[in-house]
Design a protein around this motif. Structure first.
Motif, PDB file in Angstrom:
ATOM      1  N   ALA C 167       6.605   3.616   2.226  1.00  0.00           N
ATOM      2  CA  ALA C 167       6.440   4.707   1.013  1.00  0.00           C
ATOM      3  C   ALA C 167       5.248   4.642   0.673  1.00  0.00           C
ATOM      4  CB  ALA C 167       7.308   4.650   0.017  1.00  0.00           C
ATOM      5  N   GLY C 168       4.525   3.267   0.368  1.00  0.00           N
ATOM      6  CA  GLY C 168       3.157   3.265  -0.347  1.00  0.00           C
ATOM      7  C   GLY C 168       2.218   3.799   0.755  1.00  0.00           C
ATOM      8  N   THR C 169       2.110   3.253   2.008  1.00  0.00           N
ATOM      9  CA  THR C 169       1.421   3.522   2.927  1.00  0.00           C
ATOM     10  C   THR C 169       1.377   5.111   3.169  1.00  0.00           C
ATOM     11  OG1 THR C 169       1.826   1.689   4.130  1.00  0.00           O
ATOM     12  CG2 THR C 169       0.413   2.983   5.466  1.00  0.00           C
ATOM     13  N   LEU C 170       2.509   5.796   3.024  1.00  0.00           N
ATOM     14  CA  LEU C 170       2.565   7.272   3.531  1.00  0.00           C
ATOM     15  C   LEU C 170       1.623   7.858   2.241  1.00  0.00           C
ATOM     16  CD1 LEU C 170       3.893   9.366   5.176  1.00  0.00           C
ATOM     17  CD2 LEU C 170       5.900   9.222   3.584  1.00  0.00           C
ATOM     18  N   MET C 171       2.098   7.377   0.881  1.00  0.00           N
ATOM     19  CA  MET C 171       1.422   8.216   0.019  1.00  0.00           C
ATOM     20  C   MET C 171      -0.091   7.883  -0.220  1.00  0.00           C
ATOM     21  SD  MET C 171       3.508   9.937  -1.629  1.00  0.00           S
ATOM     22  CE  MET C 171       3.031  10.179  -3.510  1.00  0.00           C
ATOM     23  N   PHE C 172      -0.495   6.725   0.179  1.00  0.00           N
ATOM     24  CA  PHE C 172      -1.750   6.328   0.362  1.00  0.00           C
ATOM     25  C   PHE C 172      -2.566   7.383   1.173  1.00  0.00           C
ATOM     26  CE2 PHE C 172      -5.086   4.247   2.750  1.00  0.00           C
ATOM     27  CZ  PHE C 172      -6.021   4.116   2.028  1.00  0.00           C
ATOM     28  N   MET C 173      -1.895   7.520   2.226  1.00  0.00           N
ATOM     29  CA  MET C 173      -2.501   8.777   3.404  1.00  0.00           C
ATOM     30  C   MET C 173      -2.591  10.072   2.921  1.00  0.00           C
ATOM     31  SD  MET C 173      -1.075   7.173   7.058  1.00  0.00           S
ATOM     32  CE  MET C 173       0.330   7.952   6.668  1.00  0.00           C
ATOM     33  N   ILE C 174      -1.458  10.467   2.074  1.00  0.00           N
ATOM     34  CA  ILE C 174      -1.213  11.869   1.396  1.00  0.00           C
ATOM     35  C   ILE C 174      -2.142  11.958   0.535  1.00  0.00           C
ATOM     36  CG2 ILE C 174       0.448  13.253   0.444  1.00  0.00           C
ATOM     37  CD1 ILE C 174       2.651  12.115   1.962  1.00  0.00           C
ATOM     38  N   GLU C 175      -2.096  11.193  -0.501  1.00  0.00           N
ATOM     39  CA  GLU C 175      -2.917  11.327  -1.882  1.00  0.00           C
ATOM     40  C   GLU C 175      -4.228  10.747  -1.849  1.00  0.00           C
ATOM     41  OE1 GLU C 175      -2.027  12.670  -5.164  1.00  0.00           O
ATOM     42  OE2 GLU C 175      -0.101  13.452  -4.141  1.00  0.00           O
ATOM     43  N   GLY C 176      -4.578   9.644  -1.087  1.00  0.00           N
ATOM     44  CA  GLY C 176      -5.841   9.111  -1.120  1.00  0.00           C
ATOM     45  C   GLY C 176      -6.111   8.651  -2.249  1.00  0.00           C
ATOM     46  N   GLU C 177      -7.710   8.069  -1.887  1.00  0.00           N
ATOM     47  CA  GLU C 177      -8.236   7.521  -3.123  1.00  0.00           C
ATOM     48  C   GLU C 177      -8.742   8.181  -4.301  1.00  0.00           C
ATOM     49  OE1 GLU C 177     -11.603   4.675  -2.292  1.00  0.00           O
ATOM     50  OE2 GLU C 177     -11.049   4.712  -0.230  1.00  0.00           O
ATOM     51  N   GLU C 178      -8.826   9.581  -4.161  1.00  0.00           N
ATOM     52  CA  GLU C 178      -9.155  10.461  -5.312  1.00  0.00           C
ATOM     53  C   GLU C 178      -8.153  10.634  -6.437  1.00  0.00           C
ATOM     54  OE1 GLU C 178      -9.227  11.235  -2.141  1.00  0.00           O
ATOM     55  OE2 GLU C 178      -8.317  13.120  -1.626  1.00  0.00           O
ATOM     56  N   ASN C 179      -7.015  10.379  -5.936  1.00  0.00           N
ATOM     57  CA  ASN C 179      -5.834  10.618  -6.854  1.00  0.00           C
ATOM     58  C   ASN C 179      -5.005   9.224  -7.432  1.00  0.00           C
ATOM     59  OD1 ASN C 179      -5.722  13.593  -6.853  1.00  0.00           O
ATOM     60  ND2 ASN C 179      -4.703  13.398  -4.737  1.00  0.00           N
ATOM     61  N   GLY C 180      -5.948   8.337  -7.216  1.00  0.00           N
ATOM     62  CA  GLY C 180      -5.527   6.968  -7.851  1.00  0.00           C
ATOM     63  C   GLY C 180      -4.808   6.037  -6.810  1.00  0.00           C
ATOM     64  N   PHE C 181      -4.512   6.535  -5.662  1.00  0.00           N
ATOM     65  CA  PHE C 181      -3.824   5.702  -4.629  1.00  0.00           C
ATOM     66  C   PHE C 181      -5.083   5.077  -3.773  1.00  0.00           C
ATOM     67  CE2 PHE C 181       0.636   6.951  -5.086  1.00  0.00           C
ATOM     68  CZ  PHE C 181       0.305   7.987  -5.807  1.00  0.00           C
ATOM     69  N   ILE C 182      -5.756   4.109  -4.781  1.00  0.00           N
ATOM     70  CA  ILE C 182      -7.130   3.568  -3.979  1.00  0.00           C
ATOM     71  C   ILE C 182      -6.893   2.844  -2.747  1.00  0.00           C
ATOM     72  CG2 ILE C 182      -8.332   3.897  -6.047  1.00  0.00           C
ATOM     73  CD1 ILE C 182      -7.921   0.636  -6.655  1.00  0.00           C
ATOM     74  N   SER C 187      -0.890   1.403  -3.722  1.00  0.00           N
ATOM     75  CA  SER C 187       0.197   2.520  -3.485  1.00  0.00           C
ATOM     76  C   SER C 187       1.274   1.864  -3.320  1.00  0.00           C
ATOM     77  CB  SER C 187      -0.253   3.051  -2.006  1.00  0.00           C
ATOM     78  OG  SER C 187      -1.662   3.638  -2.115  1.00  0.00           O
ATOM     79  N   ILE C 188       1.559   0.639  -2.771  1.00  0.00           N
ATOM     80  CA  ILE C 188       2.857  -0.115  -2.742  1.00  0.00           C
ATOM     81  C   ILE C 188       3.174  -0.486  -4.082  1.00  0.00           C
ATOM     82  CG2 ILE C 188       3.919  -2.277  -2.139  1.00  0.00           C
ATOM     83  CD1 ILE C 188       2.234  -2.085   0.614  1.00  0.00           C
ATOM     84  N   TYR C 189       2.147  -0.965  -5.048  1.00  0.00           N
ATOM     85  CA  TYR C 189       2.554  -1.215  -6.355  1.00  0.00           C
ATOM     86  C   TYR C 189       3.077  -0.072  -7.254  1.00  0.00           C
ATOM     87  CZ  TYR C 189       1.287  -0.982 -11.298  1.00  0.00           C
ATOM     88  OH  TYR C 189       1.179  -0.889 -12.689  1.00  0.00           O
ATOM     89  N   TRP C 190       2.629   1.368  -6.722  1.00  0.00           N
ATOM     90  CA  TRP C 190       3.121   2.683  -7.179  1.00  0.00           C
ATOM     91  C   TRP C 190       4.631   2.743  -6.820  1.00  0.00           C
ATOM     92  CZ3 TRP C 190       4.844   6.611  -4.273  1.00  0.00           C
ATOM     93  CH2 TRP C 190       5.204   7.811  -5.320  1.00  0.00           C
ATOM     94  N   ALA C 191       4.874   2.533  -5.465  1.00  0.00           N
ATOM     95  CA  ALA C 191       6.085   2.809  -4.868  1.00  0.00           C
ATOM     96  C   ALA C 191       7.010   1.907  -5.596  1.00  0.00           C
ATOM     97  CB  ALA C 191       6.078   2.396  -3.255  1.00  0.00           C
ATOM     98  N   ILE C 192       6.895   0.691  -5.911  1.00  0.00           N
ATOM     99  CA  ILE C 192       7.591  -0.247  -6.709  1.00  0.00           C
ATOM    100  C   ILE C 192       7.790   0.341  -8.115  1.00  0.00           C
ATOM    101  CG2 ILE C 192       7.975  -2.697  -7.421  1.00  0.00           C
ATOM    102  CD1 ILE C 192       6.395  -3.643  -5.013  1.00  0.00           C
ATOM    103  N   VAL C 193       6.920   0.801  -8.743  1.00  0.00           N
ATOM    104  CA  VAL C 193       6.847   1.307 -10.099  1.00  0.00           C
ATOM    105  C   VAL C 193       7.879   2.439 -10.023  1.00  0.00           C
ATOM    106  CG1 VAL C 193       5.817   2.647 -11.845  1.00  0.00           C
ATOM    107  CG2 VAL C 193       4.641   0.405 -10.898  1.00  0.00           C
ATOM    108  N   THR C 194       7.725   3.169  -8.964  1.00  0.00           N
ATOM    109  CA  THR C 194       8.695   4.471  -8.727  1.00  0.00           C
ATOM    110  C   THR C 194      10.041   4.336  -8.381  1.00  0.00           C
ATOM    111  OG1 THR C 194       6.583   5.655  -8.140  1.00  0.00           O
ATOM    112  CG2 THR C 194       8.863   6.757  -7.675  1.00  0.00           C
TER     113      THR C 194
END
Lengths: 272, 272, 272, 272
Positions: C167-182, C187-194
């Motif tokens: 999920a983290g990798t997928l979101m990194f590709m979708i959202e990218g650096e400009e949206n905070g998924f640096i 992004s994996i940290y974000w996925a765990i938080v979610t």
């Protein structure tokens, strides 16, 4: 048209629309669900201003097409059903009507904002998709478990609401307006956001005392979440162990008989 | 090489790669899992721009080493397995192939961004680690419980989605664009964030009415979370209750012995 | 001092320190817990810069008083216990030692920052409070339920980690650096938080596709939370229904006998 | 007034106020709950500065009307109850008194801020609504389940608090003041916000190491939430299992009849 062929057509349409076990009934249901989903998609897209600017007219045309289809479907349902009044006043009957009315009302009444409110009720049509639940037969078990625990859940909800009102008032007094707890209703909103572990962070305690009280509320919420889960789990396990049938007693019409029951537990009459 | 020694080698490799109960099979599995984790670590580090600038070349070399190792492993698997087609089209067979292909494709096709998408599929290789689950024998119980409750979970998911669509639309009408609920899809996203108790706070209600409705949605979400838990708990308890054997003690005819019992707990006699 | 009175004193101290059922043993335990809590309070206050500026010296003195008390307590424990080595290497023995050492080390080694790290280990002393759990006898049931479900929990954790990495990798590709998924780790940290429904909101999806994928992850997390709860609930219900005794078989030392067991289920020997 | 008619009036009022099964008793309870809710509504509105400016005097008058009504109600309760002392010192007796006192105190003591604190205690009056719980008879089951698991819940809470103190201290050392973890108490507050999955986001880790440790804490919290739920679920299931009667059918001697069964489900004979 002979009344006999009319009757035959009526029964055929009834089988297609109301029965889901025949192949054609299944196809009808699936097509209907797809149409509902598409219609919801159109309503959603209409709310996106960038999309509405570009293809607003197309969306309006699609909306009218869906409305006409659902109107024909509603008319057919009324026509083929035996007890027309019972259907019209049933939950699905009202939803079916309410999902087409707003569009026609938009012709008479201008005023976009008011219309939007009525139109959104059409989304309730998704509930019709739940009709599928009847056939998998499991929705009933879920509903039984929830009905059986309705008193416990009420007691739980009243307790939670009381805690939330007290917690909100306490935090309003501790944190005060300067920290975002501008009044008691807003503080209660914060308490609900916290107890349910949602935690937006739009309002959060800033004083050490406020943070300490918030910590207690959070740990309480953490423990309290166990209660509804425990209620439903125990009820589901009970339903599971009993495997209640959906059989209705032919003598007194009572439901909820055990799988191994031979006689009705209420009237003593023999079950099928 | 004699066909006989070839056959022997094949069986030996098969035992190492596909069997996990022999000492060498265990070592192979552990080494493989470590290599997969290292490979994932390299992919992760490549995404950190600061790291890529410094040791980008090293990471690329490591990536190629891992790819070559996994390619040899895949070739060996194809060689030693009897039913080659069955393996190649199995879930693990496809994952094994897909985890090496993107690297080779990167030689023919230039275009970093497209490649990255394919490369991420390699992370699925972690699922192979789950092979361990088969040996602890407990993964099956979990899978059984989930499969048995799949209809109930579907009914639950459809209900949740309906509630979320209605709640999102309602909040879009109440709060409107000026409070961050810019359109229905975004409002539904907010409703999901709220119902699942995630609560980012990127969008949150500002009007008193919006906060009141949000409070109702939150408490509903709080209650609804009990349902899937209840479903799985009841199912797990049912699976668990089946673990007690129905074996009867041949000496005293007592029942209810644990699965791991060797002697009757009442008379001390040896069980079969 | 006669060796006999020495022995008597030793036994008396042993009874006070190690036994909790005598009145004096209870008082000792309660006093110890209060001292530990006070000591933790002092450490906490030392970290508040405003407090440290005002009463830093007082806190240091208090810290030394607690250290001396706990050192005497540790020395007494070593003195009165029969199997000195077993105690010294036990979990509580190590914690007891580690909770006084950092203070003495601070005399030899200067360097506040490094010291702070060691000092925090003293907080582990709170675990000693859990000794109470043994006497309420319920901690054992909890521990049993957790031990019995350790394999299922491992399978669950590995699955969650895999999902989180993907999920983290997928979101990194979708959202990218400009949206905070640096990068992928973030992004994996974000996925765990979610997935854990914590939802800080420090990183949140901004693109429609990202919000859609995040919604799926959230609903998945919502469903997945049911699994560990189901595991533990079923296990607890099982433990409850069996009411396993803590009795040890006098013949083969096996544990986990049912309450109604007369003979050991493993060796068939008679239980007390 | 003759003492006999006085006695009759007393008993009548007692039946209305204290009994809830008579029609008039029910009406009294419902009216009382509505008055309490209205009174809470007035207190809430008073806290909203915009409302208070406009209709502050009206709210004050309403507040006095409610206070007088509740005072009369309290006087009647004291008058009609037999054991006056027992009622006055009971939980509901104290709440009844405390819910009217602050208003009268406001006449003697000026000082709005201090008053507000006392006035909020009136919100506790909502607990009286829970009186309904006694009649649905289900509140008792909930209370039993919670009382039976009080030791397990204590062990659980102590463990959680220990973990939270350790996690908070660890994060204070890793992240430090510059990332919002300004001291150990604040870091513990953060740990509680995280472990309970509330996640405000007012404080969140910024360093890679901090995010990694936070991830571990979150997954731990995710797993730990299963424990109280498991405790309560198992207890509720146990309470539930006791609901099946042990009554034996007088006709066919079959067991396992539901609590509401009138006839034997096997032979149809009437149960006692």
């Amino acid at each position: 048209m002979k009344p006999d062929s009319n009757k035959k057509l009526k029964r055929e349409i009834y089988n297609i629309i109301f029965e889901a076990e025949t192949p054609r009934g299944k196809i009808f249901d699936i097509v209907l669900i797809i149409l509902i989903l598409l219609s919801i998609g159109v309503i959603m897209l209409e709310s996106v201003s960038a999309v509405k600017e570009k293809v607003g007219t197309l969306l309006l045309v699609l909306e009218w097409i869906f409305t006409v289809i659902f109107t024909i479907e509603y008319a057919l349902r009324i026509w083929v059903v035996k007890n027309k009044q019972k259907y019209a006043y049933s939950f699905y009957g009202i939803i079916d009507l309410v999902s087409v009315l707003p569009m026609y009302l938009s012709l008479i009444l201008s005023g976009a904002s008011a219309l939007l409110i009525l139109r959104s009720v059409r989304l309730l049509r998704v509930f019709r998709v739940l009709k599928l639940a009847r056939f998998v037969g499991e929705g009933q078990v879920l509903a039984n478990a929830l009905r059986a625990s309705r008193y416990k859940i009420t007691v739980f909800l009243v307790s939670v609401l009381t805690i939330v009102v007290l917690a909100g008032t306490l935090m309003f007094m501790i944190e005060g307006e300067e920290n975002g707890f501008i009044n008691i209703p807003t503080s209660i909103y914060w308490a609900i956001v916290t107890m349910t572990t949602v935690g937006y962070g739009d309002i959060s305690p800033h004083t050490p005392l406020g943070q300490a009280v918030a910590s207690v509320i959070m740990i309480m919420g953490y423990g309290i979440i166990a209660i509804p889960t425990g209620i439903v789990s125990a009820e589901m396990a009970f339903q599971k162990s009993k495997e209640v049938t959906t059989e209705v007693c032919p003598h007194c019409l009572a439901e909820g008989h055990d799988k191994d029951a031979v006689h009705c537990k209420y009237c003593g009459g023999k079950l099928n």
